[in-house]
Design a protein around this motif. Structure first.
Motif, PDB file in Angstrom:
ATOM      1  N   PHE A   1       0.431   2.973 -11.877  1.00 40.34           N
ATOM      2  CA  PHE A   1      -0.525   1.932 -12.203  1.00 40.34           C
ATOM      3  C   PHE A   1       0.034   0.548 -11.861  1.00 40.34           C
ATOM      4  CE2 PHE A   1      -1.538   5.599 -14.844  1.00 40.34           C
ATOM      5  CZ  PHE A   1      -2.865   5.779 -14.490  1.00 40.34           C
ATOM      6  N   THR A   2       1.339   0.407 -11.883  1.00 37.79           N
ATOM      7  CA  THR A   2       1.951  -0.849 -11.445  1.00 37.79           C
ATOM      8  C   THR A   2       1.744  -1.055  -9.949  1.00 37.79           C
ATOM      9  OG1 THR A   2       3.616  -0.718 -13.196  1.00 37.79           O
ATOM     10  CG2 THR A   2       4.098  -2.161 -11.333  1.00 37.79           C
ATOM     11  N   ASP A   3       1.912   0.020  -9.166  1.00 36.22           N
ATOM     12  CA  ASP A   3       1.674  -0.076  -7.726  1.00 36.22           C
ATOM     13  C   ASP A   3       0.214  -0.417  -7.435  1.00 36.22           C
ATOM     14  OD1 ASP A   3       4.324   0.562  -7.108  1.00 36.22           O
ATOM     15  OD2 ASP A   3       3.925   2.712  -7.172  1.00 36.22           O
ATOM     16  N   LEU A   4      -0.693   0.159  -8.227  1.00 34.48           N
ATOM     17  CA  LEU A   4      -2.107  -0.193  -8.086  1.00 34.48           C
ATOM     18  C   LEU A   4      -2.312  -1.672  -8.353  1.00 34.48           C
ATOM     19  CD1 LEU A   4      -5.126   0.441  -7.805  1.00 34.48           C
ATOM     20  CD2 LEU A   4      -5.126   1.092 -10.238  1.00 34.48           C
ATOM     21  N   GLY A   5      -1.636  -2.198  -9.379  1.00 37.46           N
ATOM     22  CA  GLY A   5      -1.742  -3.614  -9.701  1.00 37.46           C
ATOM     23  C   GLY A   5      -1.256  -4.498  -8.567  1.00 37.46           C
TER      24      GLY A   5
ATOM     25  N   GLY B   1       0.795  -1.222   0.000  1.00 40.37           N
ATOM     26  CA  GLY B   1       0.000   0.000   0.000  1.00 40.37           C
ATOM     27  C   GLY B   1       0.826   1.269   0.000  1.00 40.37           C
ATOM     28  N   THR B   2       1.991   1.254   0.665  1.00 40.20           N
ATOM     29  CA  THR B   2       2.815   2.468   0.764  1.00 40.20           C
ATOM     30  C   THR B   2       3.259   2.982  -0.602  1.00 40.20           C
ATOM     31  OG1 THR B   2       3.562   1.847   2.979  1.00 40.20           O
ATOM     32  CG2 THR B   2       4.897   3.462   1.772  1.00 40.20           C
ATOM     33  N   PRO B   3       3.788   2.131  -1.500  1.00 41.66           N
ATOM     34  CA  PRO B   3       4.169   2.643  -2.826  1.00 41.66           C
ATOM     35  C   PRO B   3       2.994   3.229  -3.593  1.00 41.66           C
ATOM     36  CG  PRO B   3       5.146   0.492  -2.435  1.00 41.66           C
ATOM     37  CD  PRO B   3       4.149   0.710  -1.344  1.00 41.66           C
ATOM     38  N   LEU B   4       1.809   2.647  -3.422  1.00 47.48           N
ATOM     39  CA  LEU B   4       0.633   3.175  -4.117  1.00 47.48           C
ATOM     40  C   LEU B   4       0.305   4.576  -3.638  1.00 47.48           C
ATOM     41  CD1 LEU B   4      -1.797   2.827  -5.988  1.00 47.48           C
ATOM     42  CD2 LEU B   4      -2.995   1.690  -4.094  1.00 47.48           C
ATOM     43  N   ILE B   5       0.403   4.821  -2.328  1.00 49.45           N
ATOM     44  CA  ILE B   5       0.127   6.144  -1.776  1.00 49.45           C
ATOM     45  C   ILE B   5       1.214   7.136  -2.178  1.00 49.45           C
ATOM     46  CG2 ILE B   5      -0.109   7.451   0.364  1.00 49.45           C
ATOM     47  CD1 ILE B   5      -1.279   4.911   1.622  1.00 49.45           C
ATOM     48  N   ALA B   6       2.474   6.673  -2.159  1.00 52.00           N
ATOM     49  CA  ALA B   6       3.597   7.577  -2.418  1.00 52.00           C
ATOM     50  C   ALA B   6       3.743   7.916  -3.898  1.00 52.00           C
ATOM     51  CB  ALA B   6       4.889   6.953  -1.885  1.00 52.00           C
ATOM     52  N   ASP B   7       3.679   6.895  -4.771  1.00 51.59           N
ATOM     53  CA  ASP B   7       3.965   7.113  -6.194  1.00 51.59           C
ATOM     54  C   ASP B   7       2.715   7.141  -7.070  1.00 51.59           C
ATOM     55  OD1 ASP B   7       6.662   7.102  -5.529  1.00 51.59           O
ATOM     56  OD2 ASP B   7       6.847   4.934  -5.846  1.00 51.59           O
TER      57      ASP B   7
END
Length: 239
Positions: free
Chosen positions: A195-199, A186-192
């Motif tokens: 769409f890969t982090d969302l995946g 979850g942290t990379p999705l919030i920080a960056d």
């Protein structure tokens, strides 16, 4: 006075221990056939990538990428093909990750259920992330060129398996493990907000949603079901 065994007696013991370790390793691998056949295929494709020129490699991987263009053209082909190539060409870290996460999950769930988790995470996370990307392109939040983004690899499937192992961890450690999984993805999705982090985060949620596949497998009996009973020689063999 302590007596030490002569070296002549120590050598056979060392050989027996080495043979047991080799047999245990063979049983570990053969009782997770899906994991290690997949890993072997990744080794072959990684070697093939190292023999390609950089320009050819990029075009080659793009044709096997689960980007919007390829998904709209031949979705089944790219969803399967993308799971057999590693962008970046480093196989050894995946050998470790597959042994730490995929193999225990396959031992625990069995090959069919493990494969179901892998497929659901890989396909579901791909469709979610690319669907959001398509929405972003359509509303001007991402460039049109993003339809051809290079997107291959096995990380979505890995994220799903890491998450489903929450149901394998014994209490009370399952809750800290779950928290670590959610924080890690979850942290990379919030920080960056890529769409890969969302995946990756979606794949982790899909893995958690696979509880019905894990139900009834037990927290402490998974490996026993696949590595099974001890033989008279003390070596575990598959049933």
């Amino acid at each position: 006075m302590r007596r030490f065994l002569p070296r002549a007696h120590q050598a056979p013991r060392a050989r027996r221990q080495a043979r047991r370790a080799v047999r245990a390793g063979i049983v570990w691998i053969t009782s997770a056939p899906g994991t290690y056949l997949w890993l072997a295929a990744l080794f072959v494709t990684t070697v093939a990538l190292h023999r390609m020129s950089p320009g050819f490699e990029e075009d080659f991987l793009r044709q096997r990428s689960t980007n919007i263009h390829e998904l709209s053209t031949d979705p089944v082909r790219v969803l399967i093909a993308s799971a057999f190539w590693i962008d970046g060409g480093r196989w050894a870290p995946y050998a470790v990750l597959y042994t730490v996460f995929h193999a225990p999950a396959e031992h625990w769930l069995g090959t069919a259920r493990w494969l179901a988790v892998v497929a659901l995470a890989h396909i579901g996370a791909t469709l979610i992330s690319e669907g959001v990307l398509a929405w972003a392109i359509r509303h001007g939040h991402a460039p049109q060129s993003a339809v051809n983004t290079l997107d291959v690899g096995v990380s979505y499937a890995l994220a799903g398996v890491v998450a489903v192992l929450t149901y394998r961890v014994p209490k009370p450690w399952n809750l800290p493990y779950l928290g670590a999984v959610l924080i890690f993805f979850g942290t990379p999705l919030i920080a960056d907000r890529s769409f890969t982090d969302l995946g990756h985060f979606a794949a982790a949620l899909i893995g958690l949603a696979c509880y019905p596949l894990a139900r009834g497998r037990g927290r402490n009996r998974g490996r026993r079901r696949n590595l099974d009973r001890r033989t008279d020689s003390g070596v575990r063999t598959p049933s």
